[in-house]
Design an enzyme around this catalytic site. Structure first.
Site, short mmCIF file in Angstrom:
data_model
loop_
_atom_site.label_atom_id
_atom_site.label_comp_id
_atom_site.label_asym_id
_atom_site.label_seq_id
_atom_site.Cartn_x
_atom_site.Cartn_y
_atom_site.Cartn_z
N ASP A 11 37.00 43.36 29.88
CA ASP A 11 38.28 42.64 29.81
C ASP A 11 38.08 41.40 30.69
OD1 ASP A 11 38.22 44.29 32.13
OD2 ASP A 11 40.39 44.21 32.35
N HIS A 243 33.24 45.78 41.37
CA HIS A 243 33.55 46.98 40.59
C HIS A 243 32.69 47.07 39.33
CE1 HIS A 243 37.17 47.34 43.05
NE2 HIS A 243 37.45 46.08 42.76
C1 BDR Z 1 38.95 46.97 37.80
O1 BDR Z 1 40.16 46.30 37.45
C2 BDR Z 1 39.91 45.00 37.00
O2 BDR Z 1 40.78 44.12 37.62
C3 BDR Z 1 38.48 44.70 37.35
O3 BDR Z 1 37.88 43.86 36.38
C4 BDR Z 1 37.82 46.05 37.39
O4 BDR Z 1 37.38 46.43 36.10
C5 BDR Z 1 38.98 47.31 39.28
O5 BDR Z 1 40.01 48.20 39.56
CA CA Z 2 37.15 44.78 34.29
#
Ligand code: BDR
Ligand code: CA
Length: 306
Positions: A11, A243
């Site tokens: 995303d 992340h």
């Molecule tokens: C996740 O949430 C999104 O904002 C980031 O891309 C990551 O996949 C972290 O909690």
């Molecule tokens: Ca993400």
């Protein structure tokens, strides 16, 4: 070494973009395609941003398949633009990508490739799990066919980042996560338990700019915005959470992570909405990453990404 085929579901968002870079620059894997989901931004923006990032990386040959615009059973009309920037790529300038997204839907691409490659294929999800939930609902047999599914999402023992309990990707579509967690898919979860330990510091930004004015400058413009959000949300943290890149790390350098089998369920209502809660004593359904060699990961990631 033969490269392991993967599909990366994004995303695209800032850390998604960094995960795309890490993935296409890792010889252990071959990215068959990117599939896109709503989440940090709309699904159309996710496809556009993915095309922009691939072009910047010189990998416009990687196809992009657009997927789900909305959660399984909720309505999403707000996006965290204060975290990932107005268009999702932080402070990086927006350009019109030269390549176009594919006609085929992301869900059909995922099913087709699982049926073609079976155990050879790894699916990596770094956004809400909507596309994967649709895929297992449409073709439940893929749960037994696919090699491995790595997801960035959830928090088994760590606090949430949307609420005290919920992590953003699970919170964006809890019902999809519930379908996936019950599906029998062989899942490795890279959640906040480990991703809040792999932090990218602001001091890396001038290094990137110096190394490669074009790509490094683009990534620094993008990432500085994200780090500033982290510094305001978590004063003194010293960087942004890597992340989504860590989910790629779990595929290309699994020895950096320690996992524990657990039975996790997704809370679908109440103040613990979207919590990924451990139920001790039940048959494990997920390998949960509980420890990471954070320095080793950062070094590996930085050695590849630019
Ligand atoms: C996740 O949430 C999104 O904002 C980031 O891309 C990551 O996949 C972290 O909690
Ligand atoms: Ca993400």
């Amino acid at each position: 070494m033969t490269a392991r085929p993967i599909i990366l579901d994004v995303d695209t968002g800032v850390d998604d973009a960094l995960a795309i870079a890490y993935a296409v620059r890792s010889p252990e894997i071959e990215v068959l395609g990117l599939t896109t989901n709503f989440g940090n931004i709309t699904v159309e923006e996710a496809a556009r941003n993915s095309l922009i990032v691939l072009e910047k990386l010189g990998r416009a040959d990687v196809p992009v398949y657009q997927g789900s615009a909305q959660p399984l059973s909720r309505t999403k009309d707000e996006y965290p633009r204060h975290i990932h920037g107005e268009h999702g790529l932080g402070g990086a300038p927006l350009s019109k990508p030269s390549a176009s997204k594919e006609e085929k839907n992301a869900v059909d691409f995922i099913i087709e490739q699982v049926r073609r490659l079976k155990k050879e294929l790894t699916l990596v999800f770094v956004g809400p799990l909507t596309n994967l939930a649709h895929a297992v609902q449409k073709d439940p047999e893929i749960a037994d066919l696919v090699g491995r599914v790595v997801i960035m999402g959830g928090a088994a023992r760590h606090r949430g980042n949307v609420s005290a309990y919920a992590e953003a990707n699970i919170h964006s579509d809890p019902e999809a996560a519930d379908v996936v967690f019950r599906s029998g898919l062989p899942i490795t979860m890279v959640g906040l338990d480990v991703t809040m330990k792999t932090l990218l510091p602001m001091s890396q930004m001038p290094v990137w700019r110096e190394k490669d004015a074009s790509l490094g400058g683009f990534f620094a413009d993008m990432t500085e915005f994200y780090i500033r959000f982290y510094e305001s949300a978590y004063p003194g943290i010293g960087g942004c959470g890597l992340h989504d890149p860590l989910a790629i790390g779990a595929v290309v350098k699994p020895e950096l992570l320690e996992t524990e089998p657990m039975h996790l369920v997704v809370e679908l209502a109440g103040e613990e909405l979207a919590r990924t809660r451990e139920v001790p004593g039940e048959k494990p359904n997920i390998d949960v990453c509980v420890k990471v060699d954070a320095d080793g990961f950062l070094k590996h990631f930085l050695g590849r990404v630019i």
